[in-house]
Design a protein around this motif. Structure first.
Motif, PDB file in Angstrom:
ATOM      1  N   LEU A  93       0.869  -1.182   0.000  1.00 41.04           N
ATOM      2  CA  LEU A  93       0.000   0.000   0.000  1.00 41.04           C
ATOM      3  C   LEU A  93       0.905   1.231   0.000  1.00 41.04           C
ATOM      4  CD1 LEU A  93      -2.785  -0.969   2.577  1.00 41.04           C
ATOM      5  CD2 LEU A  93      -2.924  -0.984   0.082  1.00 41.04           C
ATOM      6  N   PRO A  94       1.569   1.497  -1.117  1.00 39.96           N
ATOM      7  CA  PRO A  94       2.605   2.540  -1.133  1.00 39.96           C
ATOM      8  C   PRO A  94       2.007   3.939  -1.161  1.00 39.96           C
ATOM      9  CG  PRO A  94       2.310   1.671  -3.334  1.00 39.96           C
ATOM     10  CD  PRO A  94       1.403   0.860  -2.433  1.00 39.96           C
ATOM     11  N   ASN A  95       2.815   4.922  -0.789  1.00 39.46           N
ATOM     12  CA  ASN A  95       2.431   6.323  -0.965  1.00 39.46           C
ATOM     13  C   ASN A  95       3.285   7.012  -2.020  1.00 39.46           C
ATOM     14  OD1 ASN A  95       4.857   6.606   0.443  1.00 39.46           O
ATOM     15  ND2 ASN A  95       3.856   7.133   2.381  1.00 39.46           N
ATOM     16  N   VAL A  96       4.150   6.235  -2.698  1.00 41.77           N
ATOM     17  CA  VAL A  96       5.026   6.749  -3.750  1.00 41.77           C
ATOM     18  C   VAL A  96       4.937   5.810  -4.953  1.00 41.77           C
ATOM     19  CG1 VAL A  96       7.410   7.311  -4.378  1.00 41.77           C
ATOM     20  CG2 VAL A  96       6.589   7.805  -2.070  1.00 41.77           C
ATOM     21  N   LEU A  97       4.941   6.376  -6.152  1.00 41.76           N
ATOM     22  CA  LEU A  97       4.906   5.585  -7.386  1.00 41.76           C
ATOM     23  C   LEU A  97       6.138   5.859  -8.226  1.00 41.76           C
ATOM     24  CD1 LEU A  97       4.043   7.502 -10.088  1.00 41.76           C
ATOM     25  CD2 LEU A  97       1.904   7.592  -8.822  1.00 41.76           C
ATOM     26  N   VAL A  98       6.415   4.948  -9.151  1.00 43.83           N
ATOM     27  CA  VAL A  98       7.519   5.095 -10.104  1.00 43.83           C
ATOM     28  C   VAL A  98       6.940   5.482 -11.458  1.00 43.83           C
ATOM     29  CG1 VAL A  98       9.401   3.943 -11.301  1.00 43.83           C
ATOM     30  CG2 VAL A  98       8.967   3.428  -8.894  1.00 43.83           C
ATOM     31  N   GLN A  99       7.436   6.569 -12.024  1.00 46.39           N
ATOM     32  CA  GLN A  99       7.021   7.049 -13.339  1.00 46.39           C
ATOM     33  C   GLN A  99       8.248   7.125 -14.246  1.00 46.39           C
ATOM     34  OE1 GLN A  99       3.874   8.294 -14.951  1.00 46.39           O
ATOM     35  NE2 GLN A  99       5.411   7.878 -16.517  1.00 46.39           N
ATOM     36  N   PHE A 100       8.195   6.465 -15.402  1.00 46.22           N
ATOM     37  CA  PHE A 100       9.304   6.512 -16.349  1.00 46.22           C
ATOM     38  C   PHE A 100       9.291   7.853 -17.092  1.00 46.22           C
ATOM     39  CE2 PHE A 100       8.634   1.697 -16.556  1.00 46.22           C
ATOM     40  CZ  PHE A 100       9.526   1.491 -15.530  1.00 46.22           C
ATOM     41  N   VAL A 101      10.480   8.488 -17.182  1.00 50.28           N
ATOM     42  CA  VAL A 101      10.612   9.810 -17.800  1.00 50.28           C
ATOM     43  C   VAL A 101      11.860   9.834 -18.673  1.00 50.28           C
ATOM     44  CG1 VAL A 101      10.932  12.291 -17.373  1.00 50.28           C
ATOM     45  CG2 VAL A 101       9.447  10.956 -15.864  1.00 50.28           C
ATOM     46  N   LEU A 102      11.771  10.538 -19.806  1.00 51.77           N
ATOM     47  CA  LEU A 102      12.925  10.803 -20.679  1.00 51.77           C
ATOM     48  C   LEU A 102      13.051  12.301 -20.893  1.00 51.77           C
ATOM     49  CD1 LEU A 102      12.739   8.114 -23.537  1.00 51.77           C
ATOM     50  CD2 LEU A 102      14.365   8.220 -21.655  1.00 51.77           C
ATOM     51  N   TYR A 103      14.289  12.803 -20.882  1.00 49.99           N
ATOM     52  CA  TYR A 103      14.492  14.210 -21.248  1.00 49.99           C
ATOM     53  C   TYR A 103      15.857  14.462 -21.882  1.00 49.99           C
ATOM     54  CZ  TYR A 103      16.979  14.576 -16.724  1.00 49.99           C
ATOM     55  OH  TYR A 103      17.829  14.393 -15.667  1.00 49.99           O
ATOM     56  N   ASP A 104      16.906  13.707 -21.507  1.00 55.66           N
ATOM     57  CA  ASP A 104      18.242  13.978 -22.033  1.00 55.66           C
ATOM     58  C   ASP A 104      18.633  13.045 -23.165  1.00 55.66           C
ATOM     59  OD1 ASP A 104      18.212  11.856 -20.297  1.00 55.66           O
ATOM     60  OD2 ASP A 104      20.224  12.232 -19.502  1.00 55.66           O
ATOM     61  N   HIS A 105      17.814  12.069 -23.474  1.00 48.45           N
ATOM     62  CA  HIS A 105      18.044  11.199 -24.633  1.00 48.45           C
ATOM     63  C   HIS A 105      16.686  10.641 -25.069  1.00 48.45           C
ATOM     64  CE1 HIS A 105      17.424   7.413 -22.433  1.00 48.45           C
ATOM     65  NE2 HIS A 105      18.088   7.969 -21.440  1.00 48.45           N
ATOM     66  N   ASN A 106      16.661   9.969 -26.216  1.00 48.02           N
ATOM     67  CA  ASN A 106      15.400   9.481 -26.776  1.00 48.02           C
ATOM     68  C   ASN A 106      15.320   7.962 -26.821  1.00 48.02           C
ATOM     69  OD1 ASN A 106      14.290  12.080 -27.370  1.00 48.02           O
ATOM     70  ND2 ASN A 106      15.664  12.228 -29.141  1.00 48.02           N
ATOM     71  N   ASN A 107      16.170   7.282 -26.089  1.00 46.05           N
ATOM     72  CA  ASN A 107      16.165   5.821 -26.093  1.00 46.05           C
ATOM     73  C   ASN A 107      15.117   5.330 -25.093  1.00 46.05           C
ATOM     74  OD1 ASN A 107      16.743   3.056 -25.953  1.00 46.05           O
ATOM     75  ND2 ASN A 107      18.916   3.407 -26.396  1.00 46.05           N
ATOM     76  N   VAL A 108      13.965   4.898 -25.600  1.00 47.48           N
ATOM     77  CA  VAL A 108      12.849   4.504 -24.734  1.00 47.48           C
ATOM     78  C   VAL A 108      13.138   3.218 -23.965  1.00 47.48           C
ATOM     79  CG1 VAL A 108      11.126   5.659 -26.170  1.00 47.48           C
ATOM     80  CG2 VAL A 108      11.740   3.281 -26.652  1.00 47.48           C
ATOM     81  N   SER A 109      14.199   2.515 -24.307  1.00 44.52           N
ATOM     82  CA  SER A 109      14.562   1.300 -23.578  1.00 44.52           C
ATOM     83  C   SER A 109      15.326   1.604 -22.294  1.00 44.52           C
ATOM     84  CB  SER A 109      15.415   0.380 -24.475  1.00 44.52           C
ATOM     85  OG  SER A 109      14.672  -0.051 -25.600  1.00 44.52           O
ATOM     86  N   PHE A 110      15.725   2.866 -22.120  1.00 49.07           N
ATOM     87  CA  PHE A 110      16.480   3.259 -20.922  1.00 49.07           C
ATOM     88  C   PHE A 110      15.872   4.525 -20.297  1.00 49.07           C
ATOM     89  CE2 PHE A 110      19.401   0.562 -23.181  1.00 49.07           C
ATOM     90  CZ  PHE A 110      20.114  -0.097 -22.197  1.00 49.07           C
ATOM     91  N   PRO A 111      14.650   4.451 -19.793  1.00 55.77           N
ATOM     92  CA  PRO A 111      14.049   5.634 -19.165  1.00 55.77           C
ATOM     93  C   PRO A 111      14.598   5.851 -17.755  1.00 55.77           C
ATOM     94  CG  PRO A 111      12.555   3.785 -18.986  1.00 55.77           C
ATOM     95  CD  PRO A 111      13.732   3.300 -19.801  1.00 55.77           C
TER      96      PRO A 111
END
Length: 646
Positions: A594-612
């Motif tokens: 029952l967490p109060n924190v979630l993980v969200q994948f984000v990209l900004y310094d590169h465009n490789n979607v396999s390494f967010p």
């Protein structure tokens, strides 16, 4: 009565014999209306701003409504009956009447929730509050978990609707010259009430509300109504009106202490609470108060030994918050001359013993700790900045349990280091916005035509992947689409915990949807991870984190056609993060289902979607000094934490 209360419960159906002089015979005035703000005005249609078109969800069968009601009702009756028999107050006799064990029976069965039927689509009929008083005690661990999860989901839905409606208002402001700001909390509350999603409407609970903990913080008065902690949007005293009580007397269940009356005296465990009434529009006492309505309800609660919940309204930052501080008993009342020279009713409230520490005290303690930590805690601090100035705010390290100073031995890494080939792929393109990015810019298109954050940097709803503006964009660093790049905005503390080994908490109040920090380390390819794992498991696997991002912004309970975002998509993640030598504060966050924190994948310094990048956001309002927790997906069965954090 609640198990933590020393007062013997009295049957409210028995009229106590009081001297006539102590109970003036008066005619109660008309009770305040229980109606709350209506649905959003015709000018705002939340369904028009979602794709595909969303329509309010209404129950299709009575079975869905009755299932939860019967479960909770049976729990109420069983716990209450067993408690009374243990005290020897009453013998439980089989009775076909479902209200037979209520504190105040409701003679009209039509007023119970079982008589409530969802209205046909488009016709608005609201469920009125029940006048049946019940007290919930001796909950089993599984029941406590059930109610906590129910409250958690309800509050998350409220915050999701509030943030989403505010974001839609921002779009209207950008596209129209005639813009009128509206309140997202009122919209969210109205929509949830329309769909029958307010909690504790079928019972009027005396004592603690199951699923709400002492110290829980609420940003809006309407949220107190939604969860059933305090049912009055404006009045400071919540009570069962005399017109709805079976014995014709009002009973108070909760009060809000916010310093609205000049004669209030708040001593923490002891409160001298001023009754309501007699004030003008500027909050000045201009006439005598009367023993009626909420004032009479408090006097009757004192007579019957009914405890009240106390919620404190406190100034915090530039706004105001409401903190649940536990149960109090009313021990005395009298009529006195106030500071303005007018007669006021005063009530002495004393807090029950053996309750958790008051949330208002923790808020004030954290505020002093932020300014002078060594004065408040002369012993226990190992480091006043674990990050060594690599973060925007210092990261404290506190251990008053043992001599383990292990976190100091690691190199602090504020953001993840990726292999060189990750940054070399893809095209070097970005938006050409010279000022603030608009919703039709290049980066908004990459995110499906909308930004992931509102103007305050709050996550509107979770997505599989978020593209932030990067180094090739021309927009300034203050752009609303550059939230996670600015680093941490709260003051965190890594601490030694007897329960979880290591833990992380904040000295600031964290609001729902706010960015916390990145989960950082050294990114490894699959082949590299196989080699490193031979020397011991110190790897984080991003693909194993539970997809809690789907819960934030989930509004399908309101709109049946709502579809969770599926764009931009992310391929199966096949890399790991090594934290054996370099890490940041996120590595010490505990695991919870029952967490109060979630993980969200984000990209900004590169465009490789396999390494967010792994960015952490708050799923709820997190009070200061409350431990942060994540759902790692895979955790140690004994400790509930990853092996690297034990």
């Amino acid at each position: 009565m609640g198990s933590n209360s020393p007062i013997r419960f009295q049957d409210l159906n028995l009229f106590p014999q009081h001297p006539t002089a102590l109970r003036p015979m008066i005619q109660p005035k008309v009770e305040p209306s229980d109606e709350l703000p209506p649905l959003p005005p015709p000018g705002f249609d939340l369904a028009e701003h979602t794709s595909p078109e969303l329509t309010p969800r209404l129950a299709s069968s009575d079975a869905d409504v009755y299932s939860d009601f019967y479960r909770i009702s049976e729990l109420f009756r069983t716990a209450f009956s067993e408690r009374l028999q243990m005290c020897g107050d009453v013998a439980a006799v089989p009775d076909p009447d479902p209200n037979s064990r209520a504190i105040v029976p409701v003679p009209n069965s039509d007023a119970s929730v079982s008589g409530f039927v969802f209205s046909p689509r488009g016709y608005k009929k609201y469920q009125s509050r029940s006048s049946e008083l019940v007290r919930v005690t001796d909950l089993k661990p599984e029941d406590q978990r059930y109610f906590r999860d129910s409250v958690r989901k309800t509050r998350m839905l409220f915050d999701s609707l509030r943030v989403f409606s505010s974001a839609e208002d921002e779009k209207i402001r950008d596209d129209s010259m005639h813009y009128r700001k509206t309140r997202g909390d009122l919209k969210a509350a109205a929509l949830m009430r329309h769909c029958g999603l307010w909690l504790n409407r079928d019972k009027r609970i005396v004592g603690d509300i199951p699923g709400i903990h002492i110290g829980d913080v609420f940003l809006f008065r309407m949220e107190l109504c939604v969860v059933g902690l305090h049912g009055q949007p404006q009045a400071g005293i919540d009570y069962v009106p005399a017109s709805q009580s079976s014995n014709g007397e009002p009973i108070a269940t909760s009060v809000i202490v916010s310093g609205g009356y000049e004669d209030d005296e708040d001593g923490g465990d002891v409160i001298l609470y001023t009754g309501h009434g007699g004030q003008d529009t500027k909050g000045r006492q201009v006439m005598h108060q009367k023993l009626e309505s909420g004032n009479l309800a408090l006097e009757r609660s004192m007579s019957y030994g009914v405890e009240v919940r106390v919620i404190r309204g406190l100034k915090y930052g530039n706004g105001k918050v409401y903190v649940y501080d536990g149960l109090y008993r009313i021990v005395d009342t009298w009529f006195d001359v106030g500071k303005s020279g007018f007669g006021v009713f005063k009530f002495k409230l004393v807090r029950f013993e053996n309750q958790g520490e008051m949330g208002s005290v923790i808020l004030k303690f954290a505020e002093r700790l932020r300014c002078t930590p060594l004065e408040i805690r002369p012993r226990g601090y190992v480091s006043l900045d674990l990050s060594k100035r690599k973060e925007s705010f210092p990261v404290l390290f506190y251990n008053d349990i043992d001599e383990d100073h292990d976190p100091v031995s690691y190199d602090y890494l504020p953001s993840t280091i990726f292999p060189p080939f990750v940054n070399h792929g893809g095209s070097a393109t970005g938006c050409q916005c010279l000022g603030a990015c608009l919703h039709n810019c290049f980066c908004a298109t990459k995110n499906g035509g909308e930004f992931a954050y509102d103007m305050n940097g709050v996550l509107v709803r979770g997505k599989p992947l978020i593209f932030e503006c990067g180094p090739h964009c021309r927009c300034p660093p203050t752009c609303q689409n550059r939230v996670t790049q600015r680093g941490i905005r709260q003051r965190f503390e890594v601490f030694r915990s007897r329960e979880t080994g290591w833990g992380v908490r904040s000295l600031d109040l964290i609001t729902a949807g706010s960015f916390l920090c990145e989960y950082s380390g050294v990114a490894l390819t699959r082949e590299q991870a196989l080699v490193f794992s031979m020397n011991g498991d110190s790897l984080i696997h991003p693909g194993r984190f539970a997809q809690r991002w789907k819960e934030w912004g989930e509004i399908s309970p309101i709109f049946s056609d709502y579809v969770s975002p599926a764009h931009p998509s992310v391929p199966p993640l096949d890399f790991s993060i090594d934290v054996s030598k370099m890490r940041n504060l996120a590595c010490y966050i505990s695991h919870s289902s029952l967490p109060n924190v979630l993980v969200q994948f984000v990209l900004y310094d590169h465009n490789n979607v396999s390494f967010p990048r792994l960015m952490l956001f708050a799923m709820e309002n997190i009070p200061p000094m409350r431990e942060l927790c994540l759902d790692y997906g895979v955790a140690d069965e004994l400790t509930g934490k990853l092996a690297i954090c034990n």
